[in-house]
Enzyme design. Structure first.
Site, PDB file in Angstrom:
ATOM      1  N   ARG A  26       0.839  -1.220   0.000  1.00  0.00           N
ATOM      2  CA  ARG A  26       0.000   0.000   0.000  1.00  0.00           C
ATOM      3  C   ARG A  26       0.860   1.252   0.000  1.00  0.00           C
ATOM      4  O   ARG A  26       0.573   2.214  -0.725  1.00  0.00           O
ATOM      5  CB  ARG A  26      -0.938  -0.024   1.210  1.00  0.00           C
ATOM      6  CG  ARG A  26      -2.091  -1.027   0.993  1.00  0.00           C
ATOM      7  CD  ARG A  26      -2.525  -1.658   2.273  1.00  0.00           C
ATOM      8  NE  ARG A  26      -3.732  -2.473   2.130  1.00  0.00           N
ATOM      9  CZ  ARG A  26      -3.723  -3.790   1.872  1.00  0.00           C
ATOM     10  NH1 ARG A  26      -2.586  -4.444   1.694  1.00  0.00           N
ATOM     11  NH2 ARG A  26      -4.865  -4.455   1.780  1.00  0.00           N
ATOM     12  N   GLY A  93      -1.569 -11.738  -5.144  1.00  0.00           N
ATOM     13  CA  GLY A  93      -2.966 -11.325  -5.284  1.00  0.00           C
ATOM     14  C   GLY A  93      -3.149  -9.860  -4.916  1.00  0.00           C
ATOM     15  O   GLY A  93      -3.960  -9.145  -5.519  1.00  0.00           O
ATOM     16  N   ASP A 317      -4.656 -15.667   7.081  1.00  0.00           N
ATOM     17  CA  ASP A 317      -3.292 -16.014   6.662  1.00  0.00           C
ATOM     18  C   ASP A 317      -2.560 -16.876   7.689  1.00  0.00           C
ATOM     19  O   ASP A 317      -1.507 -17.436   7.393  1.00  0.00           O
ATOM     20  CB  ASP A 317      -2.475 -14.739   6.407  1.00  0.00           C
ATOM     21  CG  ASP A 317      -2.915 -14.034   5.133  1.00  0.00           C
ATOM     22  OD1 ASP A 317      -3.632 -14.662   4.317  1.00  0.00           O
ATOM     23  OD2 ASP A 317      -2.556 -12.856   4.946  1.00  0.00           O
ATOM     24  N   ARG A 348      -5.715 -24.060   0.188  1.00  0.00           N
ATOM     25  CA  ARG A 348      -5.031 -24.345   1.466  1.00  0.00           C
ATOM     26  C   ARG A 348      -5.767 -25.371   2.307  1.00  0.00           C
ATOM     27  O   ARG A 348      -5.148 -26.051   3.135  1.00  0.00           O
ATOM     28  CB  ARG A 348      -4.811 -23.046   2.255  1.00  0.00           C
ATOM     29  CG  ARG A 348      -3.708 -22.209   1.650  1.00  0.00           C
ATOM     30  CD  ARG A 348      -3.335 -20.996   2.484  1.00  0.00           C
ATOM     31  NE  ARG A 348      -2.218 -20.311   1.833  1.00  0.00           N
ATOM     32  CZ  ARG A 348      -1.932 -19.023   1.976  1.00  0.00           C
ATOM     33  NH1 ARG A 348      -2.680 -18.265   2.753  1.00  0.00           N
ATOM     34  NH2 ARG A 348      -0.901 -18.494   1.346  1.00  0.00           N
ATOM     35  N   ARG A 390       3.008 -20.094   2.653  1.00  0.00           N
ATOM     36  CA  ARG A 390       2.537 -20.305   4.029  1.00  0.00           C
ATOM     37  C   ARG A 390       2.403 -21.801   4.352  1.00  0.00           C
ATOM     38  O   ARG A 390       2.530 -22.203   5.508  1.00  0.00           O
ATOM     39  CB  ARG A 390       1.223 -19.562   4.273  1.00  0.00           C
ATOM     40  CG  ARG A 390       1.399 -18.039   4.147  1.00  0.00           C
ATOM     41  CD  ARG A 390       0.331 -17.246   4.847  1.00  0.00           C
ATOM     42  NE  ARG A 390       0.230 -15.902   4.290  1.00  0.00           N
ATOM     43  CZ  ARG A 390       1.040 -14.890   4.626  1.00  0.00           C
ATOM     44  NH1 ARG A 390       2.000 -15.055   5.490  1.00  0.00           N
ATOM     45  NH2 ARG A 390       0.866 -13.700   4.052  1.00  0.00           N
TER      46      ARG A 390
END
Ligand code: S3P
Length: 432
Positions: A26, A93, A317, A348, A390
């Site tokens: 950002r 993403g 996450d 996931r 992850r």
């Protein structure tokens, strides 16, 4: 690359986290469309955030990188230039979805794509509101990247988010900078608010009223000097590992503690993890503090609190590593309302179930979550990460307490969010 890990005696020392991935994306995007030169310190080293920087360079943004500091010369709100190549968001993403909101405000045609994982992730969730705002967007096979975007001046919208997604919320808010009047986004389930905070910091006008977030168009965004806090989602792997491995004790300095992200810490404390937060300060409305975690035998006596409802969105996450925690906690863990996990860097839910089973845990897949039996002795296994960072890091944690050798395949994918993860881990291991 395969990383081979065995069980260890304990973990001890200090881990410095890379800059927060969500905040870095950002700051970079807003610095690019601000007036003046921004200096971003402790910018994320993650491959994802470098995908954002490289897309911005292709859009004519001048920047310098020196170690962890990125200096970005802003082009102004409408100053990006038509790229002469396809923009590559890599595995990210956040890059494709947030940048699409900004591209929708520019009157040129651009195409943005990504790697094989990103090319199979749904983009309809951003195409629909951006089309409503007046941007022309084409995709491959329904709603998959590459996206071809032709923007210009947009109409304001009032948009209720159909999925709990900070990326979609942020995409619409960024596009709202280019509307004729105020754009409003409603989120019923709160998601991370780094975009709202960063927009305010750069000089945007944001109002929050109940579930609605309003953004005024045509601000003059001003360059900023900012420092990114450490990535709490990266810290999660170390917090869980230290809590589960006897005699462990770790310090994690200057970790981001944003109110919408720190649900992880509340959850771990509720679960029985011996965790303290010290020296908390706020900088540019993003707080940070030092975390201290110790081996937490209490965990082995309890069932973990179920992860469901709004909490599933807050912990989205961290669910991979919390699933490993669940397999060790006395009574296991049930996860529901987490269907979004199926459209992350991998599916996931399926990746967790498959790899937990390979390690001897009879995890049951649900459409929107998992049932993980607890108190299982893990056994070493071959972990198929599907290139998902992850998944790789969560099973690295599992490997440290498994009987026998664990081989994590495609382990270099950890670089997507945490370059240096394997070295950071090996540095704090006291071998068995
Ligand atoms: C992110 C939002 C979340 C999260 C992702 C980062 C962000 O994705 O899973 O890792 O920076 O906005 P969704 O918006 O798809 O839930």
């Amino acid at each position: 690359m395969i990383q081979t890990l065995n069980s260890i005696a304990s973990l001890s020392g200090s881990v410095t986290l890379p800059g927060d991935k969500s905040i870095s994306h950002r700051y970079a995007m807003l610095a690019a469309i601000a007036e003046g030169t921004s200096v971003l310190r402790h910018f994320a080293s993650s491959r994802d955030c470098h995908s954002t920087l490289s897309c911005l360079r292709s859009l004519g943004v001048d920047m310098q990188e020196s170690g962890e500091t990125v200096t970005i010369r802003g082009c102004g709100l409408r100053g990006l230039q038509a790229p002469n190549r396809i923009l590559d968001a890599g595995n990210s993403g956040t890059t494709i979805r947030l940048l699409s909101g900004i591209l929708a405000g520019h009157p040129f045609e651009s195409s943005i794509t990504g790697d094989s994982s990103l090319s199979n992730r749904p983009m309809g969730r951003i195409m629909q509101p951006l089309r409503q705002m007046g941007a022309a967007i084409e995709s491959r096979e329904g709603d998959l990247p590459p996206l071809k975007i032709r923007g210009g001046s947009l109409r304001e919208i009032r948009y209720s988010l159909p999925v709990a997604s900070a990326q979609v919320k942020s995409c619409v808010l960024l596009a709202g900078l280019y509307g004729k009047d105020t754009t409003a986004v409603e989120e019923i389930i709160p998601t991370r608010d780094h975009t709202e905070i960063a927009l305010k910091q750069f000089g945007g006008t944001i109002r929050i009223s109940g579930n609605w977030i309003e953004i005024d168009p045509e601000p003059k965004l001003q360059a900023q000097q900012l420092a990114v806090p450490g990535d709490l989602s990266g810290a999660a792997f170390f917090l869980v590992a230290a809590a589960l491995i006897p005699n462990s004790e770790l310090e994690l300095p200057a970790v981001g503690l944003n109110g919408r992200r720190r649900e992880l810490l509340h959850y771990l404390i509720r679960a029985g993890v011996d965790l303290t937060i010290e020296n908390e300060i706020s900088f540019a409305d993003e707080s940070r503090g030092d975390l201290h975690v110790r081996f937490s035998p209490e965990l082995f006596k309890r069932k973990l609190p179920a992860i469901e409802g709004a909490e599933a969105a807050s912990l989205i996450d961290e669910i991979p590593v919390l699933s490993v925690l669940g397999s060790q906690a006395g009574g296991g863990l049930e996860i529901s309302d987490a269907r979004e996990l199926r459209v992350k860097e991998s599916d996931r839910i399926s990746a967790l179930a498959t790899n937990l089973r390979a390690m001897g845990v009879d995890a049951v897949e649900k459409p929107d979550g998992l049932i993980i039996p607890g108190g299982r002795r893990l056994r070493g296994a071959d972990i198929i990460t599907q290139g998902d960072h992850r998944i790789a890091m969560a099973f690295a944690v599992a490997a440290l307490m498994a009987q026998g050798e664990t081989r994590i395949h495609d382990a270099e994918c950890a670089d997507v969010s945490f370059p240096g993860f394997w070295d950071a881990l090996r540095k704090i291991i006291l071998p068995a």
